[in-house]
Design a protein around this motif. Structure first.
Motif, PDB file in Angstrom:
ATOM      1  N   ARG A  13       1.411  -1.331  -0.019  1.00 43.60           N
ATOM      2  CA  ARG A  13       0.341  -0.204  -0.245  1.00 43.60           C
ATOM      3  C   ARG A  13       1.348   1.310   0.118  1.00 43.60           C
ATOM      4  O   ARG A  13       1.520   1.570   1.084  1.00 43.60           O
ATOM      5  N   GLU A  14       1.222   1.897  -1.468  1.00 41.29           N
ATOM      6  CA  GLU A  14       1.433   3.188  -0.945  1.00 41.29           C
ATOM      7  C   GLU A  14       1.718   4.359  -1.080  1.00 41.29           C
ATOM      8  O   GLU A  14       2.088   5.053  -1.061  1.00 41.29           O
ATOM      9  N   SER A  15      -0.255   4.872  -0.910  1.00 43.60           N
ATOM     10  CA  SER A  15      -0.623   6.042  -0.627  1.00 43.60           C
ATOM     11  C   SER A  15      -1.633   5.920  -0.041  1.00 43.60           C
ATOM     12  O   SER A  15      -2.336   4.808   0.354  1.00 43.60           O
ATOM     13  N   ALA A  16      -2.172   7.180   0.327  1.00 43.78           N
ATOM     14  CA  ALA A  16      -3.369   6.953   1.517  1.00 43.78           C
ATOM     15  C   ALA A  16      -4.492   6.654   0.430  1.00 43.78           C
ATOM     16  O   ALA A  16      -5.668   6.159   0.643  1.00 43.78           O
ATOM     17  N   ILE A  17      -4.810   7.176  -0.586  1.00 43.25           N
ATOM     18  CA  ILE A  17      -5.375   6.470  -2.117  1.00 43.25           C
ATOM     19  C   ILE A  17      -5.883   4.923  -1.866  1.00 43.25           C
ATOM     20  O   ILE A  17      -7.039   4.736  -1.757  1.00 43.25           O
ATOM     21  N   GLN A  18      -4.766   4.198  -1.796  1.00 41.16           N
ATOM     22  CA  GLN A  18      -4.363   3.363  -1.859  1.00 41.16           C
ATOM     23  C   GLN A  18      -4.973   2.777  -0.266  1.00 41.16           C
ATOM     24  O   GLN A  18      -6.044   1.372  -0.330  1.00 41.16           O
ATOM     25  N   ASP A  19      -4.637   3.120   0.585  1.00 43.22           N
ATOM     26  CA  ASP A  19      -5.155   2.848   1.663  1.00 43.22           C
ATOM     27  C   ASP A  19      -6.708   2.950   1.897  1.00 43.22           C
ATOM     28  O   ASP A  19      -7.865   2.290   2.620  1.00 43.22           O
ATOM     29  N   ALA A  20      -7.445   3.940   1.575  1.00 43.18           N
ATOM     30  CA  ALA A  20      -8.952   4.259   0.861  1.00 43.18           C
ATOM     31  C   ALA A  20      -9.958   3.617   0.186  1.00 43.18           C
ATOM     32  O   ALA A  20     -10.730   2.616   0.787  1.00 43.18           O
ATOM     33  N   ALA A  21      -8.974   3.189  -1.096  1.00 42.53           N
ATOM     34  CA  ALA A  21      -9.389   2.114  -2.006  1.00 42.53           C
ATOM     35  C   ALA A  21      -9.780   0.503  -0.841  1.00 42.53           C
ATOM     36  O   ALA A  21     -10.549  -0.337  -0.948  1.00 42.53           O
TER      37      ALA A  21
END
Length: 155
Positions: A61-69
């Motif tokens: 998980r590289e970013s906040a967007i990926q974490d949110a997804a």
């Protein structure tokens, strides 16, 4: 003045002390590395437990967007939720939900949302399955292949 047997004993004593210090330093370094290895092992165990519980793995998980997804996919990967509210969403909204789930590696959940939503679709909707009573003069439209539709969403 040097006393031969005392001087050599002092040299040996100093050498042993230096050796003990080196060994102690290496021991502490090994303990530190061991602690890091145990921390990494614990992270792997937690990841394995998550895979066993959810049936899928998130490798990076590289970013906040990926974490949110990832979080969204975790919450919306729920067949009961899809069956209760799937028909309340528009076709475009369900396409977005299913597309995100499929992109997150949860193909079955995406297809489930499409199927649950399609139960309420009419003949002119995107996910029509041919379930309504047809009393029109024109031919009844063919049902949409939802598996292919989901595959197209993923592409």
């Amino acid at each position: 003045m040097r006393i031969p047997f005392i001087t050599s004993a002092l040299v040996r004593h100093r050498a042993k002390a230096e050796l003990r210090e080196c060994i102690a330093d290496e021991y502490l370094v090994a303990l530190d590395e061991n602690a890091r290895l145990h921390a990494e092992l614990e992270e792997l165990r937690q990841a394995a437990a998550e895979v066993a519980e959810t049936g899928f793995a998130v490798l990076v998980r590289e970013s906040a967007i990926q974490d949110a997804a990832h979080h969204f996919a975790q919450i919306f990967d729920d067949g009961m939720l899809a069956s209760m509210v799937g028909t309340k969403f528009t076709c475009t909204e369900v396409d977005a939900i299913a597309g995100l789930l499929i992109a997150a590696g949860r193909e079955e959940a995406g297809l489930c949302w499409l199927e649950c939503h399609a139960e309420g679709d009419e003949h002119d909707d995107s996910h029509y399955q041919g379930t309504e009573t047809w009393n029109h003069e024109e031919p009844q439209p063919a049902p949409v292949d939802l598996a292919q539709y989901a595959h197209d969403l993923a592409a």
